[in-house]
Design an enzyme around this catalytic site. Structure first.
Site, PDB file in Angstrom:
ATOM      1  N   SER A  63       0.945  -1.191   0.268  1.00  0.00           N
ATOM      2  CA  SER A  63       0.014   0.023   0.097  1.00  0.00           C
ATOM      3  C   SER A  63       0.820   1.271  -0.088  1.00  0.00           C
ATOM      4  O   SER A  63       0.233   2.325  -0.245  1.00  0.00           O
ATOM      5  CB  SER A  63      -0.970  -0.135   1.111  1.00  0.00           C
ATOM      6  N   LYS A  66       0.667   3.378  -3.032  1.00  0.00           N
ATOM      7  CA  LYS A  66      -0.706   4.265  -3.202  1.00  0.00           C
ATOM      8  C   LYS A  66      -0.270   5.749  -3.121  1.00  0.00           C
ATOM      9  O   LYS A  66      -0.989   6.553  -3.494  1.00  0.00           O
ATOM     10  CB  LYS A  66      -1.728   4.012  -2.048  1.00  0.00           C
ATOM     11  N   TYR A 190      -3.658  -2.427 -10.430  1.00  0.00           N
ATOM     12  CA  TYR A 190      -3.691  -2.292  -8.904  1.00  0.00           C
ATOM     13  C   TYR A 190      -2.637  -3.203  -8.268  1.00  0.00           C
ATOM     14  O   TYR A 190      -1.693  -3.109  -7.524  1.00  0.00           O
ATOM     15  CB  TYR A 190      -4.918  -2.136  -8.356  1.00  0.00           C
ATOM     16  N   TYR A 242      -4.939   3.607   8.016  1.00  0.00           N
ATOM     17  CA  TYR A 242      -6.283   3.147   8.039  1.00  0.00           C
ATOM     18  C   TYR A 242      -6.750   3.308   9.482  1.00  0.00           C
ATOM     19  O   TYR A 242      -6.592   4.509  10.059  1.00  0.00           O
ATOM     20  CB  TYR A 242      -6.485   1.611   7.739  1.00  0.00           C
TER      21      TYR A 242
END
Ligand code: DON
Length: 308
Positions: A63, A66, A190, A242
């Site tokens: 991640s 990202k 992705y 998160y």
């Protein structure tokens, strides 16, 4: 301040830790990674890179990628990106589908899985996955000043073979008219983006443009403007971990982005980019020793966006 000494001390302390968290196993290819590893690197605007532990070992950035696709997307779409994705913390796990339903398929932010999938869809703009992947890799080469960085196709294939959760998110968004492209093409892109393999040293280098107002001072090249760098940093601060983002801000006090490979990229504006990696994760999916090591680093350096 003796940065090398600080990193050596942190690496020695982490080597002695017994409780190292749990390696992500929902991506089978990541389940094989040895949890006893720990690496840390700090790149500073004056051109130095300090490193300790397994800072030269490649790991799956997951991640953390990202941040890079968000930067590319803002470059391509500008503020129009915010019609695809929001910029509020979700307070939910990274792969949660819950808020998507109540908010008509618009993901809360670019760092949860749904948001990152929407960002990839936005940058595809009618291009084939191959072209977009080449663009993403070129961008990573540019910011890290290192052309040796590659996708790990085994990790990407492993995610594709176990795609159900992300596929559910993508189909759900598509049902709301939020995705333009074929779901499997978006997911394939992705998963490759997430599979990029880097070392702590490469990752710290790649983060430098967010340390110095959008400028990579190692290479002397401007990557983005200062306003955009500031905004990406604020998104990392609010959403980078998160449902652990509040805790990270409280304990570390710097913008950061984690990945389930066990890496965390952290930005100390004006001071340095810190990349830390240890594969064992805590209950919200962030590197357990990575968080601990960053706490030690900020204790020892005083680096924080909340104090001078
Ligand atoms: O899509 C996934 O689940 C992974 N490729 C990335 C998730 C991730 O890294 C969450 N980070 N803590």
């Amino acid at each position: 301040m003796n940065m090398q000494r600080i990193l050596d001390d942190i690496a020695a302390e982490m080597a002695a830790e017994i409780d190292r968290g749990k390696v992500a196993d929902y991506i089978p290819q990541l389940a094989h990674v040895n949890p006893n590893q720990f690496g840390i690197a700090v790149a500073t605007p004056d051109g130095q890179v300090y490193a300790a532990g397994d800072a030269d070992t490649l790991f799956s950035i997951q991640s953390i990628s990202k941040v890079f696709t968000l930067t590319i997307a803002l470059g391509k779409l500008g503020d129009a990106l915010w019609t695809h994705v929001g910029r509020e913390p979700s307070g939910d796990p990274f792969n949660s589908i819950m808020i998507l339903e109540s908010e008509s398929g618009r993901p809360r932010n670019p760092f949860i899985n749904a948001g990152a999938i929407a960002v990839v869809d936005a940058i595809m703009m009618g291009h084939e996955p191959k072209e977009i992947l080449a663009e993403i890799l070129r961008f990573v080469h540019f910011i890290a000043d290192d052309d040796s960085i590659r996708f790990d196709h085994k990790v990407a294939a492993s995610e594709m073979a176990h795609k159900d959760r992300n596929a559910a998110l993508a189909h759900f968004m598509k049902a709301f008219g939020r995705l333009e492209h074929d779901v499997d093409k978006v997911l394939g892109t992705y998963f490759h983006q997430c599979s990029i393999a880097m070392t702590c040293q490469q990752l710290a280098h790649a983060g430098l443009f967010l340390v110095s107002n959008g400028m990579n001072e190692h290479t002397g090249v401007r990557v983005i403007n200062a306003e955009r760098a500031r905004r990406i940093n604020s998104l990392m601060m609010m959403c980078g971990h998160y449902d652990g983002s509040g805790e990270f801000a409280y304990l570390v006090g710097l913008p950061g982005k984690s990945g389930v490979g066990g890496g965390i990229l952290t930005i100390a504006p004006g001071k340095g980019a810190i990349a830390v990696w240890s594969p064992g994760l805590d209950h919200v999916g962030n590197s357990k020793l990575g968080l601990k090591a960053l706490q030690r680093l900020v204790e020892k350096t005083g680096w924080s966006v909340f104090s001078t």
